[in-house]
Design a protein around this motif. Structure first.
Motif, short mmCIF file in Angstrom:
data_model
loop_
_atom_site.label_atom_id
_atom_site.label_comp_id
_atom_site.label_asym_id
_atom_site.label_seq_id
_atom_site.Cartn_x
_atom_site.Cartn_y
_atom_site.Cartn_z
N HIS A 35 -12.62 16.04 -5.85
CA HIS A 35 -13.83 15.34 -5.87
C HIS A 35 -14.72 15.99 -7.10
O HIS A 35 -15.48 15.23 -7.65
N ALA A 36 -14.30 17.13 -7.39
CA ALA A 36 -15.05 17.63 -8.60
C ALA A 36 -14.79 16.92 -10.16
O ALA A 36 -15.75 16.80 -10.94
N LYS A 37 -13.71 16.51 -9.85
CA LYS A 37 -13.03 15.74 -11.11
C LYS A 37 -13.03 14.11 -11.02
O LYS A 37 -12.64 13.47 -11.99
N ASN A 38 -13.32 13.68 -9.96
CA ASN A 38 -13.34 12.33 -9.67
C ASN A 38 -11.72 11.92 -9.77
O ASN A 38 -11.64 10.91 -10.44
N THR A 39 -10.80 12.61 -9.35
CA THR A 39 -9.30 12.29 -9.62
C THR A 39 -8.71 12.21 -8.47
O THR A 39 -8.72 13.21 -7.51
N LEU A 40 -7.71 11.08 -8.35
CA LEU A 40 -6.81 10.82 -7.27
C LEU A 40 -5.53 11.29 -7.69
O LEU A 40 -5.27 11.21 -8.81
N GLY A 67 0.89 -1.15 -0.17
CA GLY A 67 0.15 -0.09 0.11
C GLY A 67 0.70 1.28 -0.11
O GLY A 67 1.85 1.31 0.78
N GLY A 68 0.57 2.19 -0.80
CA GLY A 68 0.93 3.42 -0.78
C GLY A 68 0.16 4.55 -0.01
O GLY A 68 0.92 5.10 0.82
N GLY A 69 -0.88 4.73 -0.36
CA GLY A 69 -1.63 5.67 0.48
C GLY A 69 -3.12 5.36 0.05
O GLY A 69 -3.27 5.06 -0.92
N SER A 70 -3.91 5.97 1.02
CA SER A 70 -5.39 5.92 0.89
C SER A 70 -5.89 7.17 1.34
O SER A 70 -5.49 8.02 2.13
N VAL A 71 -7.31 7.68 0.72
CA VAL A 71 -7.83 8.77 1.07
C VAL A 71 -9.49 8.51 1.03
O VAL A 71 -9.91 7.97 -0.08
N ASP A 72 -9.93 8.99 2.08
CA ASP A 72 -11.53 8.86 1.82
C ASP A 72 -12.20 10.22 1.36
O ASP A 72 -11.56 11.26 1.15
N ASP A 73 -13.57 9.96 1.49
CA ASP A 73 -14.33 11.45 1.10
C ASP A 73 -13.87 12.63 2.02
O ASP A 73 -14.27 13.77 1.60
N PHE A 74 -13.62 12.44 3.38
CA PHE A 74 -13.26 13.52 4.16
C PHE A 74 -11.82 13.85 4.00
O PHE A 74 -11.49 14.89 4.94
N GLY A 75 -11.16 13.21 3.36
CA GLY A 75 -9.55 13.57 3.20
C GLY A 75 -8.82 12.99 4.20
O GLY A 75 -7.57 13.37 4.33
N ARG A 76 -9.36 12.02 5.10
CA ARG A 76 -8.43 11.28 6.02
C ARG A 76 -7.61 10.46 5.10
O ARG A 76 -8.13 9.31 4.31
N THR A 77 -6.25 10.41 5.50
CA THR A 77 -5.27 9.48 4.93
C THR A 77 -4.62 8.51 5.57
O THR A 77 -4.83 8.47 6.87
N ASP A 78 -4.09 7.52 4.89
CA ASP A 78 -3.37 6.25 5.80
C ASP A 78 -2.33 5.92 4.70
O ASP A 78 -2.59 5.80 3.42
N TYR A 79 -0.98 5.78 5.01
CA TYR A 79 0.09 5.68 4.31
C TYR A 79 0.75 4.33 4.57
O TYR A 79 0.80 4.30 5.88
N GLY A 80 1.50 3.77 3.66
CA GLY A 80 2.39 2.89 3.71
C GLY A 80 3.69 3.38 4.40
O GLY A 80 4.17 4.56 4.30
N ASP A 81 4.38 2.57 5.36
CA ASP A 81 5.53 2.97 5.84
C ASP A 81 6.43 3.34 4.90
O ASP A 81 7.57 4.12 5.41
#
Length: 120
Positions: free
Chosen positions: A70-75, A44-58
């Protein structure tokens, strides 16, 4: 169904930067980046939810930043201070509805990947 398409990979020298993009066909709750180096398991590199909360790999925390428009549905994945060991295929993943968004969670939809190569 959700289609996700990655872009932005390429070759860069160690210490350089790249920004990856992932366009999704519709809005999803949770999106993430994963990387798989040759001969190694996907991590895992990183994740992000609708609220902008993130989780990263070490291995990338502190150097990579995940964000979404969100407007562009782009990560996005902004990768700084790249190292040769960051060389990998980078995959975008999406999970439309999820209670808890983190890199260890389930992701149903995956892109084809974009290659990142870092030379020393």
């Amino acid at each position: 169904q959700v289609q996700v398409v990655e872009s932005g990979g390429g070759s860069v020298q160690a210490g350089g930067s790249l920004r990856l993009s992932c366009a999704a066909s519709r809005a999803t709750t949770c999106m993430a980046w994963f990387l798989q180096a040759p001969g190694k398991e996907r991590e895992g590199g990183g994740s992000v939810d609708d609220f902008g909360r993130t989780d990263y790999g070490d291995s990338v925390e502190g150097r990579f930043t995940i964000s979404r428009d969100h407007a562009k549905n782009t990560l996005y994945l902004q990768m700084n201070n790249l190292k040769p060991e960051d060389t990998a295929m980078y995959y975008c993943a999406a999970e439309p509805i999820v209670f808890d968004c983190y890199i260890g969670g389930r992701f149903t939809y995956w892109g084809q990947g974009t290659q990142v190569t870092v030379s020393s």
